[in-house]
Write an enzyme that holds these catalytic residues in place. Structure first.
Site, PDB file in Angstrom:
ATOM      1  N   THR A 100       0.847  -1.192   0.000  1.00  0.00           N
ATOM      2  CA  THR A 100       0.000   0.000   0.000  1.00  0.00           C
ATOM      3  C   THR A 100       0.887   1.248   0.000  1.00  0.00           C
ATOM      4  O   THR A 100       2.074   1.167  -0.331  1.00  0.00           O
ATOM      5  CB  THR A 100      -1.002  -0.036   1.193  1.00  0.00           C
ATOM      6  N   ASN A 101       0.332   2.391   0.320  1.00  0.00           N
ATOM      7  CA  ASN A 101       1.111   3.639   0.313  1.00  0.00           C
ATOM      8  C   ASN A 101       0.699   4.497   1.512  1.00  0.00           C
ATOM      9  O   ASN A 101      -0.146   4.093   2.299  1.00  0.00           O
ATOM     10  CB  ASN A 101       0.896   4.374  -1.015  1.00  0.00           C
ATOM     11  N   ARG A 102       1.281   5.664   1.624  1.00  0.00           N
ATOM     12  CA  ARG A 102       1.098   6.463   2.837  1.00  0.00           C
ATOM     13  C   ARG A 102      -0.158   7.333   2.839  1.00  0.00           C
ATOM     14  O   ARG A 102      -0.357   8.123   3.745  1.00  0.00           O
ATOM     15  CB  ARG A 102       2.299   7.392   3.033  1.00  0.00           C
ATOM     16  N   SER A 103      -0.989   7.240   1.819  1.00  0.00           N
ATOM     17  CA  SER A 103      -2.154   8.129   1.757  1.00  0.00           C
ATOM     18  C   SER A 103      -3.072   7.915   2.967  1.00  0.00           C
ATOM     19  O   SER A 103      -3.424   6.787   3.308  1.00  0.00           O
ATOM     20  CB  SER A 103      -2.948   7.859   0.477  1.00  0.00           C
ATOM     21  N   ALA A 124      -4.676   7.611  -3.907  1.00  0.00           N
ATOM     22  CA  ALA A 124      -3.356   7.140  -4.311  1.00  0.00           C
ATOM     23  C   ALA A 124      -3.538   5.684  -4.718  1.00  0.00           C
ATOM     24  O   ALA A 124      -3.671   4.801  -3.870  1.00  0.00           O
ATOM     25  CB  ALA A 124      -2.380   7.269  -3.152  1.00  0.00           C
TER      26      ALA A 124
END
Ligand code: CTP
Length: 403
Positions: free
Chosen positions: A210-213, A277
C-alpha cells in the site's frame, strides 16, 4: 472559512437528557464562525440553564421568560426571520408532535411557526416512544412537509434501553447542518465522484502493498463538494476517517475495485476528482496461504495495476464533463504534473509537493499548485487540506460553468 462562517443558526433545545450534547454542538458551531441563538423550552430548563449556552455562544440564550418580556412581540418573529437554519436538537416526541400539528405554546414552537428558514430536527427519545404510531405519524407529516431529520440513531439510551431513538453525536449533527445549509449551493443538482485513500494489493492473506495516503485530502474534497450542494459519491480505499454526512460511500480495497467503481459511478456524473493514491504495481500472484519465514525470503514479481484515469479518458461521451487528478511528487513538481495533466487528458491537476513534512501524506496541511488544460496555473500557499479542498471545488464550479 467554511459553510458555517457567518451563518445565523437558531438552536432550539427541548427537555431531554441528551441536551448536554447540544452544548457541545453550540460550541462547535460558534467555533466554526456561526452566530448561534439558543432557545430553551421550559422542559429544557429543567435539565440545563440558559447561562450554559450563553457561556459557549457568547450570545444571550432565550428562555420562556423572554416570551413574556418587553421585546416579546418582535422576538419570536425576528429570530425566525433572520435565521439561515432552525435546528431543534434534541427534539422530544412532545415538541415533534407540536411541530407536526402547528401548536405554538412556547417561545420555541412559536418561533418554529414564524420561521421561514429550513428546519432540521434531531429526535431524542426512548425506542418505545419513537416507534409509537403517534410519533411515527408526526415524523411522516413533518418529512412530507420538507422538514429535514438528523437521526435518530440506534443504540443504548439513558434509560438503559437499546433501539432507535438515540440522539446523534455533535459531530454528526454538524454534518447534517452543513448538508442542509449547502443544499442550494452552486453545485446543487451536480453529481461529483471523489476518490480517496491508498489502495491495498494483497501479497498473501496477511500482507498488503500500500502507500502512505491517509485519505484526508479526498475526504476534505467530499465535504467541500457537499458544502457546495453537490451529490457526492465517495469511493474510498481503506482509511481511518469517517465519511462526511451526506456522502454515498463506496468502500474499495484494490486498484481493480477502484477502477470498476470509478467507471460505474463516473458514467452520468458531472465531475470526477481522483484524489486516491492508486497502486501502480501489484503482486503478480497472491499467495493463498501466509508466506512463511522458514521457506526463505520470497521473490515477489510485480505487474502493472490498472490506471484508473487512463480508463476514464477512454470513456468517450460517458466521461464526466470535468476530470481532476492529483500528482504527488517529490521532485520536478510542475514538470511531472504537467506531463500527467496531458497524458491523462485532465481538465485540472493538483500538483502536490510531498517533499516537505508539512505537505502531502498523513498531515493536515498541503502545498499545492493547480494546473489547467489551458496552461493556466494557480500556486496556492501552504493551506489546510480543507482550504485546499474549498479552492479546488471553487475552480471545479467555474470549469463546469464554462463547459
Ligand atoms: N492514478 C490512477 N490510477 C493509477 C495510479 C494513479 O488513476 N493506477 C491517478 C491518481 O489518482 C492521480 C493521478 O493518477 O489523480 C496521478 O497519480 P500519481 O501517483 O501521481 O501518478 P502516476 O500516474 O501513478 O505516475 P508516477 O507513479 O510515475 O508518478
Amino acid at each position: 472559512m467554511t459553510i458555517l462562517t457567518g451563518k445565523h443558526i437558531l438552536l432550539g433545545v427541548t427537555g431531554s437528557i441528551a441536551v448536554y450534547k447540544s452544548c457541545e454542538l453550540a460550541s462547535k458551531l460558534t467555533q466554526a464562525g456561526a452566530q448561534v441563538d439558543v432557545i430553551l423550552t421550559p422542559a429544557a430548563e429543567k435539565f440545563i440553564t440558559p447561562l450554559t449556552f450563553q457561556s459557549v455562544t457568547g450570545r444571550k440564550a432565550f428562555s420562556e421568560a423572554d416570551l413574556w418580556g418587553g421585546q416579546a412581540h418582535v422576538l419570536h418573529v425576528g429570530l425566525g426571520h433572520s435565521a439561515d437554519l432552525l435546528v431543534i436538537a434534541p427534539c422530544t416526541a412532545n415538541t415533534l408532535g407540536k411541530l407536526a400539528h402547528g401548536i405554538a405554546d412556547n417561545l420555541l414552537t412559536i418561533t418554529a411557526l414564524a420561521a421561514r428558514c429550513p428546519l432540521l430536527v434531531a429526535p431524542a427519545m426512548d425506542v418505545g416512544i419513537y416507534t409509537h404510531p403517534a410519533t411515527q405519524d408526526n415524523v411522516r407529516i413533518l418529512a412530507e412537509r420538507g422538514v429535514n431529520f438528523a437521526g435518530p440513531a440506534e443504540g443504548r439510551m439513558a434509560s438503559g434501553l437499546e433501539g432507535k431513538g438515540r440522539f446523534l453525536e455533535p459531530v454528526e449533527l454538524l454534518g447534517h447542518i452543513r448538508l442542509v445549509l449547502g443544499r442550494s449551493g452552486q453545485l446543487a443538482r451536480k453529481t461529483i465522484v471523489v476518490t480517496a485513500g491508498g489502495t491495498q494489493e494483497a501479497l498473501d492473506p496477511a500482507r498488503v502493498l500500500t502507500n502512505r495516503s491517509s485519505g484526508k485530502q479526498g475526504y476534505a474534497l467530499a465535504q467541500a463538494a457537499l458544502d457546495a450542494g453537490a451529490s457526492v459519491v465517495l469511493i474510498s480505499a481503506p482509511t481511518a476517517l469517517t465519511p462526511p454526512v451526506g456522502t454515498r460511500l463506496i468502500a474499495v480495497t484494490t486498484a481493480q475495485q477502484m477502477l470498476e467503481a470509478v467507471l460505474a459511478e463516473s458514467a452520468g456524473a458531472d465531475a470526477l476528482i481522483m484524489a486516491a493514491a492508486v497502486a501502480d504495481f501489484r503482486p503478480q500472484r497472491v499467495a493463498k496461504t501466509k508466506l512463511k519465514k522458514r521457506d526463505g525470503i520470497p521473490q515477489v514479481e510485480l505487474e502493472a495495476a490498472p490506471d484508473v484515469l487512463a480508463a476514464v479518458s477512454g470513456m468517450g461521451s460517458r466521461r464526466p464533463q470535468v476530470v481532476i487528478g492529483f500528482a504527488a511528487e517529490s521532485r520536478d513538481l510542475l514538470e511531472n504534473a504537467e506531463a500527467k495533466l496531458k497524458a491523462k487528458n485532465l481538465d485540472m491537476i493538483a500538483a502536490n509537493d510531498i517533499s516537505t513534512p508539512d505537505s502531502g501524506f498523513g498531515v493536515d496541511t498541503n502545498h499545492v499548485t493547480l494546473l489547467f488544460s489551458d496552461e493556466k496555473k494557480q500556486a496556492l500557499p501552504l493551506m489546510s487540506k480543507s482550504e485546499v479542498a474549498e479552492t479546488i471545488i471553487a475552480r471545479l464550479t467555474l470549469l463546469l460553468e464554462n463547459k
